[in-house]
Design a protein around this motif. Structure first.
Motif, PDB file in Angstrom:
ATOM      1  N   ARG A   1     -17.897   7.290   0.914  1.00 19.75           N
ATOM      2  CA  ARG A   1     -17.097   7.165  -0.397  1.00 19.75           C
ATOM      3  C   ARG A   1     -15.692   6.873   0.373  1.00 19.75           C
ATOM      4  O   ARG A   1     -15.681   8.239  -0.310  1.00 19.75           O
ATOM      5  CB  ARG A   1     -17.298   8.225  -0.996  1.00 19.75           C
ATOM      6  N   ALA A   2     -15.252   6.497   0.838  1.00 18.61           N
ATOM      7  CA  ALA A   2     -13.868   5.803   1.105  1.00 18.61           C
ATOM      8  C   ALA A   2     -13.173   6.057  -0.425  1.00 18.61           C
ATOM      9  O   ALA A   2     -12.776   5.992  -0.700  1.00 18.61           O
ATOM     10  CB  ALA A   2     -13.298   4.833   1.924  1.00 18.61           C
TER      11      ALA A   2
ATOM     12  N   LEU B   1      -8.154   4.779   8.842  1.00 17.37           N
ATOM     13  CA  LEU B   1      -8.061   3.590   9.757  1.00 17.37           C
ATOM     14  C   LEU B   1      -9.189   4.028  11.170  1.00 17.37           C
ATOM     15  O   LEU B   1      -9.174   3.110  12.597  1.00 17.37           O
ATOM     16  CB  LEU B   1      -6.376   3.509  10.739  1.00 17.37           C
ATOM     17  N   GLY B   2      -9.327   5.129  11.288  1.00 24.10           N
ATOM     18  CA  GLY B   2     -10.804   4.971  12.336  1.00 24.10           C
ATOM     19  C   GLY B   2     -10.441   5.302  13.761  1.00 24.10           C
ATOM     20  O   GLY B   2     -11.107   4.931  14.800  1.00 24.10           O
ATOM     21  N   LEU B   3      -9.291   6.442  13.985  1.00 26.10           N
ATOM     22  CA  LEU B   3      -9.291   6.196  15.464  1.00 26.10           C
ATOM     23  C   LEU B   3      -9.199   7.807  15.669  1.00 26.10           C
ATOM     24  O   LEU B   3      -8.526   8.145  15.542  1.00 26.10           O
ATOM     25  CB  LEU B   3      -7.050   6.250  15.621  1.00 26.10           C
TER      26      LEU B   3
ATOM     27  N   VAL C   1     -11.166   1.402   5.258  1.00 25.21           N
ATOM     28  CA  VAL C   1     -10.674   0.974   4.074  1.00 25.21           C
ATOM     29  C   VAL C   1     -10.888   0.893   2.857  1.00 25.21           C
ATOM     30  O   VAL C   1     -11.236  -0.140   2.788  1.00 25.21           O
ATOM     31  CB  VAL C   1      -9.030   0.250   4.985  1.00 25.21           C
ATOM     32  N   PRO C   2     -10.443   1.378   1.724  1.00 26.04           N
ATOM     33  CA  PRO C   2     -11.304   0.594   0.652  1.00 26.04           C
ATOM     34  C   PRO C   2     -10.498  -0.339   0.148  1.00 26.04           C
ATOM     35  O   PRO C   2      -9.814   0.096   0.069  1.00 26.04           O
ATOM     36  CB  PRO C   2     -11.675   1.848  -0.169  1.00 26.04           C
TER      37      PRO C   2
ATOM     38  N   GLY D   1      -4.677  -2.623  -0.362  1.00 22.83           N
ATOM     39  CA  GLY D   1      -4.280  -3.634  -0.284  1.00 22.83           C
ATOM     40  C   GLY D   1      -4.266  -4.165   1.629  1.00 22.83           C
ATOM     41  O   GLY D   1      -4.653  -4.912   2.280  1.00 22.83           O
ATOM     42  N   HIS D   2      -3.375  -2.928   1.851  1.00 19.04           N
ATOM     43  CA  HIS D   2      -2.731  -3.289   2.846  1.00 19.04           C
ATOM     44  C   HIS D   2      -2.854  -1.650   3.827  1.00 19.04           C
ATOM     45  O   HIS D   2      -2.051  -0.645   3.192  1.00 19.04           O
ATOM     46  CB  HIS D   2      -2.009  -3.987   4.053  1.00 19.04           C
TER      47      HIS D   2
END
Length: 724
Positions: free
Chosen positions: A585-586, A643-645, A661-662, A666-667
């Protein structure tokens, strides 16, 4: 040069009492001159001082030839005495060089200074003063006054009398004939260098100046600073009253009587001959109010911040202005409210706490590759634990993550046995496999080994305490898992033992604490072993965030939590958000990151806070402070989760990138400094779908999880698209 050799000919000194048989002054000015007879290649000034404990801060400010070098030393862990070191090379000249020290402490008043010089001819020495040190009691320049502290510490109000300040005492040729020889004291026996970087000063102009009363100006610096005021000399007599504060009252006046218990008011009596004016100690403030300042001097007022150098910082990129605002608040918090130790806050307590240090270290790590600050704070807390049951468990998590990011396995090995001793193996109930405590499961404050779950108590979402506490068990599971990783890194034979403890604890929690109907974990078990009839948000959040729930249950917990909003504190918020992210649920996690209202980071900004607050608002915690760096968790939630780093091997030689990133964003991207180099990640929405770009540093490799597939990436830039 060895430490004993460095200090061999440097006596401990302090200013002598004004009258024979009188008491030593708390404030001291000390000076000497050193003659240099040949060209200098390098010079370092070292300063040891005691005691930093009453003020929980530095003792002395050192300067040379009219330029400040720095402040120090950092607080010691145990009986050692720390010393600070500054590069004096740019200031040293052939001929006379003046060293000046301004110091304050009400306890064990001692200063020890050594100047090491390496000459261009290759020779090296610890330079001796040309004449003995002299001292001047500081209680005329700084008149006796109250404390800006709380019941946790004392630190002086600075009632400065300009005509009695020895301006220029740190410059060669100053006339100190009226000063007395410095009193020689017992030298320090155990000296160790400061392990953290030198704190530097930083000046910031106000973003707004307003008249708020006859002769009174209010300055808003736009963000919180730890320090005070810098002001050029006025050139004419003036009586100034300075009031610092984090927030304004309902009339727009600075709240110098802070809710924390601090009272930030100073008085300056100036005769017009002062060359430059600066406060000495640490105040935590966004706003400053000055009575009596000539209007033409207003444009010269600067906040004097004390900044711990983080080095290169992460550059965040997003086209969502709300998220950028939150990240800006958090970055300012970390840059301006860090210190040489990871403390809860520099306002009320100035003391490290395990959970706070863990969260602050993660926020720092998301912002920079700096390692020493978290390392020393970890060592400090291994010797000085605080009261909550589950807080020491966080040191194991901190140690594991710190080693994985920085790769210092020698330091990890030195801490290993102390870390293992923190694990709650003695509380494991053989009948259930759960952590069960016969005492302390009641949420009491400031009592050793009492469960905390969340703070303040009003933020516990109705949590029911029992001998078996789900939140405590979840943090314990995280600690056992982290200890297994530590032992794997070190090749220690107990790695399987800790992994087995984690496995059994996880299975017991899932078997005995899961509520199938509610799709979350309950708060715990009562004294008879029966399930407690309540499931606070914390139970599911901590269990999922710390790896207790499997993927299916993590998803169900996220669905359970998503409609609840933010029922937990600023401390527990990253665990709740991580539980949402781990459960897919991002979107809900992002909505909370950029939410408005009085339980949000944007709400802190709306309330006037210049840094992250320790509670969502003053209604939740009336004595709230607005400068708690551990509250800057959005920094690591963006880097580690959105970002999952994550490092997969020490020093990021191998790392994972798994963006989630939901589509509301947008970015989102970041250039993240690590010990292995700069890692760049960008996730963006395009007409045809989503795209990810990753730049991998030399000597490393990346495991990118994207669009349901894993890609092993070598050094260089990489790009992948996802079709809609």
């Amino acid at each position: 040069m060895s430490t004993p050799d460095l200090w061999r000919h440097s006596p401990a000194i302090w200013t002598a009492p004004v009258a024979e048989g009188g008491s030593e002054p708390d404030w001291a000015f000390l000076r000497c001159e050193v003659h240099v007879d040949r060209p200098v290649a390098e010079g370092t000034l070292h300063l040891a001082a005691s005691s930093p404990e009453p003020g929980r801060q530095f003792v002395a400010r050192a300067s040379m030839n009219g330029a400040e070098l720095g402040q120090g030393p950092v607080r010691a862990i145990a009986d050692e005495r720390r010393y600070s070191s500054w590069d004096a090379s740019p200031l040293l000249i052939e001929g006379a060089n003046a060293i000046g020290v301004v110091a304050w402490t009400p306890e064990d008043r001692r200063i020890q200074v050594a100047l090491r010089i390496r000459y261009r001819d290759g020779s090296e020495e610890v330079a001796a003063p040309s004449a003995p040190w002299t001292g001047l009691a500081g209680d005329r320049a700084y008149r006796p006054s109250g404390s800006i502290g709380t019941h946790y510490f004392v630190a002086p109000q600075e009632h400065l009398v300009g005509r009695d300040y020895p301006w220029g005492f740190d410059q060669p040729g100053f006339d100190d004939s009226a000063w007395a020889p410095a009193a020689t004291k017992e030298p320090f026996t155990t000296l160790a260098p400061d392990p953290t970087a030198t704190v530097t000063t930083f000046e910031a102009a106000p973003v707004d100046v307003a008249a708020v009363g006859p002769g009174t100006l209010r300055f808003d610096f736009g963000g919180t600073y730890v320090g005070g005021l810098s002001l050029p000399g006025l050139g004419r007599p003036a009586q100034l009253t300075l009031r610092f504060g984090e927030l304004l009252d309902e009339h727009g006046r600075v709240r110098a009587h802070m809710a924390t218990g601090n009272y930030y008011e100073d008085r300056w009596e100036l005769d017009g001959h002062e060359p430059h004016l600066r406060t000495w100690g640490l105040r935590v403030f966004r706003y400053l109010e000055i009575d009596g300042l000539p209007p033409e001097a207003a444009e010269s007022v600067r906040a004097l911040g004390h900044v711990y150098p983080l080095g290169e910082r992460t550059r965040f990129r997003t086209d969502d202005p709300r998220l950028q605002q939150v990240l800006d608040l958090c970055e300012h918090t970390m840059v301006q409210t860090n210190g040489p130790l990871l403390v809860d806050s520099w306002s009320r307590e100035r003391e490290p706490y395990e959970a706070d240090a863990y969260l602050q270290a993660k926020a720092n790590a998301a912002l920079s590759a700096e390692q020493e600050l978290a390392g020393y704070s970890l060592d400090y807390l291994l010797q000085r634990r605080t009261w909550p049951t589950e807080w020491p468990f966080y040191l194991v998590l901190l140690a594991a993550e710190h080693a994985e990011r920085g790769g210092d396995l020698d330091a990890l090995a030195a801490r290993r046995d102390q870390l293992a001793a923190l694990l709650p193996t003695d509380w494991i109930d053989p009948a259930t496999g759960l952590i069960r405590k016969l005492h302390g499961s009641d949420g009491s404050a400031s009592v050793a080994d009492h469960d905390i779950v969340d703070w303040p108590p009003s933020e516990r979402d109705g949590y029911l305490f029992g001998p078996v506490n789900t939140a405590v068990n979840a943090v314990a599971h995280g600690a056992f898992s982290a200890m297994a990783r530590i032992d794997e890194l070190l090749g220690h034979p107990d790695a399987p033992v800790h992994a087995e403890h984690a496995r059994r604890l996880r299975e017991a929690m899932n078997a005995l604490l899961w509520d199938e109907e509610a799709s979350t974990f309950i708060d715990g078990l009562d004294a008879g072993g029966a399930p407690l009839p309540h499931a606070a948000a914390h139970a599911g959040a901590f269990a999922s965030a710390l790896g207790v729930a499997d993927a299916d249950r993590a998803a169900r917990i996220a669905e359970h939590l998503a409609p609840l909003g933010m029922p937990v504190s600023v401390y527990a918020a990253p665990f709740l958000l991580r539980a949402l992210l781990r459960g897919g649920r991002a979107d809900a996690a992002f909505d909370l990151l950029v939410a408005t209202g009085d339980r949000s980071w944007l709400g802190m900004i709306e309330a006037g806070a210049g840094a992250t607050m320790e509670a969502w608002n003053e209604q939740v915690k009336p004595n709230v402070s607005c400068a708690h760096p551990w509250g800057a968790s959005p920094l690591f939630l963006v880097v580690e989760d959105l970002l999952g780093l994550r490092p997969l091997a020490p020093s990021y030689t191998e790392f994972a990138v798994a963006p989630q990133v939901p589509e509301q964003i947008g970015h989102l991207g970041a250039s993240v400094p690590t010990v292995a180099g700069l890692i760049e990640i960008d996730v963006s929405g395009e007409a045809a779908g989503r795209a990810v770009r990753v730049s991998v540093p030399e000597g490393t490799r990346c495991r990118l999880r994207w669009d349901g597939e894993e890609h092993l990436l070598g050094p260089g830039p990489h790009a992948f698209d996802r079709n809609r």
